[in-house]
Every structure is written in C-alpha cells, then in structure tokens.
Scaffold this motif. Structure first.
Motif, PDB file in Angstrom:
ATOM      1  N   GLN A  18      47.990  86.130  48.637  1.00  0.00           N
ATOM      2  CA  GLN A  18      47.349  86.476  47.367  1.00  0.00           C
ATOM      3  C   GLN A  18      47.293  87.975  47.080  1.00  0.00           C
ATOM      4  O   GLN A  18      47.201  88.379  45.931  1.00  0.00           O
ATOM      5  N   VAL A  22      48.738  98.388  47.978  1.00  0.00           N
ATOM      6  CA  VAL A  22      49.611  99.466  47.495  1.00  0.00           C
ATOM      7  C   VAL A  22      48.817 100.768  47.445  1.00  0.00           C
ATOM      8  O   VAL A  22      48.956 101.561  46.516  1.00  0.00           O
ATOM      9  N   ASN A  27      46.539 102.753  44.600  1.00  0.00           N
ATOM     10  CA  ASN A  27      45.101 102.463  44.656  1.00  0.00           C
ATOM     11  C   ASN A  27      44.249 103.452  45.449  1.00  0.00           C
ATOM     12  O   ASN A  27      43.034 103.329  45.481  1.00  0.00           O
ATOM     13  N   GLU A  58      37.944 102.091  35.410  1.00  0.00           N
ATOM     14  CA  GLU A  58      38.012 102.879  36.628  1.00  0.00           C
ATOM     15  C   GLU A  58      38.086 101.954  37.854  1.00  0.00           C
ATOM     16  O   GLU A  58      37.635 100.833  37.776  1.00  0.00           O
ATOM     17  N   SER A  59      38.677 102.329  38.962  1.00  0.00           N
ATOM     18  CA  SER A  59      39.267 103.624  39.183  1.00  0.00           C
ATOM     19  C   SER A  59      40.809 103.612  39.132  1.00  0.00           C
ATOM     20  O   SER A  59      41.426 104.568  38.643  1.00  0.00           O
ATOM     21  N   LYS A  81      32.146 101.654  35.686  1.00  0.00           N
ATOM     22  CA  LYS A  81      31.503 100.512  36.357  1.00  0.00           C
ATOM     23  C   LYS A  81      30.052 100.829  36.720  1.00  0.00           C
ATOM     24  O   LYS A  81      29.306  99.930  37.071  1.00  0.00           O
ATOM     25  N   SER A  98      35.210  89.576  39.389  1.00  0.00           N
ATOM     26  CA  SER A  98      36.441  89.656  40.169  1.00  0.00           C
ATOM     27  C   SER A  98      36.532  88.479  41.123  1.00  0.00           C
ATOM     28  O   SER A  98      35.677  88.304  41.992  1.00  0.00           O
ATOM     29  N   PHE A  99      37.584  87.656  40.928  1.00  0.00           N
ATOM     30  CA  PHE A  99      37.800  86.536  41.853  1.00  0.00           C
ATOM     31  C   PHE A  99      38.308  87.056  43.182  1.00  0.00           C
ATOM     32  O   PHE A  99      37.979  86.534  44.239  1.00  0.00           O
ATOM     33  N   LYS A 101      37.655  89.938  44.625  1.00  0.00           N
ATOM     34  CA  LYS A 101      36.614  90.590  45.440  1.00  0.00           C
ATOM     35  C   LYS A 101      35.303  89.818  45.439  1.00  0.00           C
ATOM     36  O   LYS A 101      34.373  90.191  46.143  1.00  0.00           O
ATOM     37  N   LEU A 127      47.215  92.770  37.341  1.00  0.00           N
ATOM     38  CA  LEU A 127      46.788  91.609  36.551  1.00  0.00           C
ATOM     39  C   LEU A 127      46.838  90.415  37.487  1.00  0.00           C
ATOM     40  O   LEU A 127      47.920  90.027  37.953  1.00  0.00           O
ATOM     41  N   ALA A 128      45.647  89.865  37.754  1.00  0.00           N
ATOM     42  CA  ALA A 128      45.553  88.716  38.656  1.00  0.00           C
ATOM     43  C   ALA A 128      44.965  87.551  37.868  1.00  0.00           C
ATOM     44  O   ALA A 128      45.684  86.759  37.272  1.00  0.00           O
ATOM     45  N   GLY A 130      42.918  88.124  35.299  1.00  0.00           N
ATOM     46  CA  GLY A 130      42.774  88.610  33.926  1.00  0.00           C
ATOM     47  C   GLY A 130      41.352  88.952  33.520  1.00  0.00           C
ATOM     48  O   GLY A 130      41.081  89.206  32.353  1.00  0.00           O
ATOM     49  N   GLN A 131      40.456  88.975  34.490  1.00  0.00           N
ATOM     50  CA  GLN A 131      39.044  89.201  34.150  1.00  0.00           C
ATOM     51  C   GLN A 131      38.785  90.629  33.655  1.00  0.00           C
ATOM     52  O   GLN A 131      38.008  90.839  32.730  1.00  0.00           O
ATOM     53  N   LYS A 156      50.674  89.634  39.039  1.00  0.00           N
ATOM     54  CA  LYS A 156      50.947  88.554  39.987  1.00  0.00           C
ATOM     55  C   LYS A 156      51.066  87.267  39.174  1.00  0.00           C
ATOM     56  O   LYS A 156      50.070  86.718  38.710  1.00  0.00           O
TER      57      LYS A 156
END
Ligand code: G4P
Length: 195
Positions: A18, A22, A27, A58-59, A81, A98-99, A101, A127-128, A130-131, A156
């Motif tokens: 999943q 990077v 990041n 951010e960030s 945030k 965040s799914f 995290k 983009l995972a 989309g939240q 992804k």
C-alpha cells in the motif's frame, strides 16, 4: 513524467503493498531540480485554464505546488493543519481523514487568500483515498471559487481516490500513476490518465 518514474524506481522504497516511501526526494529531503521539472509539467497541463491560485496542503504538497505557482506566476496557498498564533478568525475549515495514517484533522485557510474571483488548481504529493483532495475541494467551494483541476505528483491507482474524483467530472492530472506495489515492485500505468 519519465524523470519522475525513473526517480521513483531508483530511490523509492516499497514499504508494503500500500505504501511507497519517497522521503529522499519528496516527503522529507526535497530534490529541487526534479521539483522544478514537475512545476513545468503542471504548468504545461494547466496553462490555458486561467488559474489564479494554487492550493495545497502542508507539508509535502508545498514543494511541487510552489514550483507550479512559480511557472504559472500565481500565488500558492497552503492549507494549514494547525492553527497558527497569528491566524485570524476569518477562515475556511474542512475535515480530512487519513486512511493511510488513521488520523483526522481540521485544515484551515484564511478567507483573505481565496475568494469567489479565483480559479484554483489543487496540487498534492500523493493521491490515495482522495481525502486530502476532498477537504481542499470543500474549501474551494466555501470560497465560491472555481476549481480548474487537481495536479498530483504520485497517484496510487489501486486506491479509490482518483476514480472517485474523475467520476464526478473533476480533471485530475497525475505525473506518475502507480498500478501496483505488489512483491516489493513499483509498476506504473503506462500513461497517466487525463480527462
Ligand atoms: P488521501 O489524502 O488521498 O486520502 O490519502 P491518505 O489519507 O491515505 O494519506 C494521507 C497522508 O499519507 C498524506 O500525507 C499522503 O501524502 C500520505 N500518503 C498516502 N499514501 C502514501 C504513500 O504511499 N507514501 C507516502 N510516502 N505517503 C503517502 P500527509 O499526512 O498530508 O503528510 P505530509 O504532507 O505532511 O507529508
């Protein structure tokens, strides 16, 4: 974007089926030459859209968003945030879950920097689900601004965010689209979608 795909192949670490790490160029440590190329590519894709403002979160969205803003010669605004000491009460807020995290937080943008005269390009690093994009779209709507589209560094495709956004007619342009991270290997969709 070939240079980005090569960088991901070379320096990206597949942590699980999943998650791709990077942090050597996006990041945590940031590669400015690659960021500049990404900014040029986002600008090429959205140059005709009359974008007046770039919005990110951010960030890690800030580096690619700033480079795109520099190319398009428009301001870049990043949603915060955490409420800063100097923040006025005059803000737009949205909630982002965040799914990846398993956290939920409020994002904040000052009303002074986004108005109903703006045409907004949203830019983010991943983009995972989309939240984050949904939270930023919510803020664009609250401002009464126009959404030109969404520019993503790494999408992804095996997670549902991209499909959900595109199915609502939102233009999503991703510089690298990952089809799978299975068996510790990054596989790209040969061509980034566009609509
Ligand atoms: P979503 O916004 O598309 O729904 O994604 P999700 O909630 O799953 O991801 C939330 C956070 O996790 C975001 O960072 C996002 O960039 C990051 N993320 C998602 N998938 C990956 C991945 O495969 N690799 C890495 N490195 N990050 C991923 P954030 O919490 O906003 O952190 P930051 O911007 O402060 O770095």
């Amino acid at each position: 974007m070939k240079a980005l795909q090569e960088k991901i192949k070379q320096d990206g670490l597949v942590l699980s089926d999943q998650v791709l790490k990077v942090d050597s160029f996006l990041n945590h440590q940031v590669d400015p030459v690659l960021m500049k190329k990404m900014g040029e590519e986002f600008a090429r894709l959205f140059r005709k859209d009359g974008v007046t403002k770039i919005l990110t979160l951010e960030s890690s969205g800030i580096s690619p968003a700033l480079m795109a803003a520099l190319e398009l010669k428009v301001p870049m605004v990043f949603a915060r945030k955490k409420k800063p000491l100097t923040q006025s009460a005059d803000v737009y807020t949205a909630t982002v879950h965040s799914f990846t995290k398993n956290t939920t937080h409020e994002i904040i943008v000052s009303r002074a920097f986004l108005t109903n005269r703006d045409k907004v390009l949203i830019i983010d690093d991943f983009l995972a689900y989309g939240q984050a994009a949904e939270g930023l779209i919510d803020i664009v709507k609250q401002a009464g601004a126009n959404l030109s589209g969404i520019g993503i560094v790494i999408e992804k495709a095996f997670q549902p965010g991209g499909e959900r956004l595109r199915s609502r007619g939102i233009r999503v342009e991703s510089l690298a689209v990952i089809q799978s991270l299975k068996n510790g290997t990054v596989s790209f969709l040969e061509e980034a979608y566009a609509n």
